[in-house]
Design a protein around this motif. Structure first.
Motif, mmCIF file in Angstrom:
data_model
loop_
_atom_site.group_PDB
_atom_site.id
_atom_site.type_symbol
_atom_site.label_atom_id
_atom_site.label_comp_id
_atom_site.label_asym_id
_atom_site.label_seq_id
_atom_site.Cartn_x
_atom_site.Cartn_y
_atom_site.Cartn_z
ATOM 1 N N ARG A 70 0.842 -1.184 0.000
ATOM 2 C CA ARG A 70 0.000 0.000 0.000
ATOM 3 C C ARG A 70 0.881 1.239 0.000
ATOM 4 O O ARG A 70 2.099 1.140 0.135
ATOM 5 C CB ARG A 70 -0.980 0.011 1.172
ATOM 6 N N ASN A 106 1.372 7.197 3.214
ATOM 7 C CA ASN A 106 0.075 7.480 3.827
ATOM 8 C C ASN A 106 -0.051 6.973 5.255
ATOM 9 O O ASN A 106 -1.044 7.256 5.927
ATOM 10 C CB ASN A 106 -1.056 6.850 3.000
ATOM 11 N N TYR A 107 0.946 6.239 5.718
ATOM 12 C CA TYR A 107 0.812 5.536 6.989
ATOM 13 C C TYR A 107 1.940 5.859 7.951
ATOM 14 O O TYR A 107 3.097 6.006 7.564
ATOM 15 C CB TYR A 107 0.744 4.028 6.746
ATOM 16 N N ASP A 129 2.805 -0.675 10.974
ATOM 17 C CA ASP A 129 2.256 0.487 10.303
ATOM 18 C C ASP A 129 0.782 0.637 10.623
ATOM 19 O O ASP A 129 0.095 -0.335 10.935
ATOM 20 C CB ASP A 129 2.528 0.457 8.797
ATOM 21 N N GLY A 130 0.326 1.888 10.593
ATOM 22 C CA GLY A 130 -1.048 2.147 10.967
ATOM 23 C C GLY A 130 -1.543 3.476 10.433
ATOM 24 O O GLY A 130 -0.798 4.243 9.842
ATOM 25 N N GLN A 131 -2.816 3.723 10.704
ATOM 26 C CA GLN A 131 -3.469 4.916 10.182
ATOM 27 C C GLN A 131 -2.966 6.191 10.847
ATOM 28 O O GLN A 131 -2.993 7.264 10.247
ATOM 29 C CB GLN A 131 -4.976 4.798 10.405
ATOM 30 N N ALA A 132 -2.542 6.077 12.098
ATOM 31 C CA ALA A 132 -2.128 7.263 12.841
ATOM 32 C C ALA A 132 -1.042 6.876 13.821
ATOM 33 O O ALA A 132 -0.935 5.708 14.216
ATOM 34 C CB ALA A 132 -3.314 7.885 13.572
ATOM 35 N N TYR A 154 -1.720 -0.312 15.521
ATOM 36 C CA TYR A 154 -1.031 -0.590 14.268
ATOM 37 C C TYR A 154 -1.654 -1.816 13.604
ATOM 38 O O TYR A 154 -2.006 -2.790 14.270
ATOM 39 C CB TYR A 154 0.471 -0.751 14.514
ATOM 40 N N ASP A 155 -1.738 -1.750 12.288
ATOM 41 C CA ASP A 155 -2.484 -2.750 11.538
ATOM 42 C C ASP A 155 -1.647 -3.952 11.125
ATOM 43 O O ASP A 155 -2.137 -5.087 11.099
ATOM 44 C CB ASP A 155 -3.068 -2.123 10.269
#
Length: 122
Positions: free
Chosen positions: A27, A31-32, A98-101, A109-110
């Motif tokens: 991805r 962005n992350y 890594d994560g959205q914020a 983290y995702d």
């Protein structure tokens, strides 16, 4: 499919330095937020450092502040952790996530890498 691949772990003497790398795919990297966590044997994963997607914001756990530096190169989808003046208590498995914020909780983290073993010993 998001993949994070860490490298750079190994054995370092107390007071020495090591640099970990984590390369992401799957991805849009910029962005992350990215972070490094450490997990010692038998203990929970603990926050070390995070950096925003742009690289403009970073934060550190108190016990590494001034010794560790997190950075990222969005051109090669890689986040780094430079560790200086290492101590035996810094040993463990280091994971990038890594994560959205940005945040200091592992649950935020995702995705996670496979981990890089760091040993600090003379």
């Amino acid at each position: 499919q998001v993949q994070l691949v860490e490298s750079g772990g190994g054995l370092v003497q107390p007071g020495g330095s090591l640099r970990l790398s984590c390369t992401a795919s799957g991805r849009t990297f910029s962005n992350y937020a990215m972070a490094w966590f450490r997990q010692a044997a038998g203990k929970e994963r603990e926050f070390v450092a995070y950096i925003s997607g742009s690289g403009g914001s970073a934060s550190y756990a108190a016990f590494v502040k001034g010794r560790f530096t997190i950075s990222r190169d969005n051109g090669v989808n890689t986040v780094y952790l430079r560790m200086n003046s290492m101590r035996p208590e810094n040993a463990g498995v280091y994971y990038c996530g890594d994560g959205q914020a940005v945040g200091v909780e592992a649950g935020g983290y995702d995705y996670w890498g496979q981990g890089a073993q760091v040993t600090v010993s003379s």
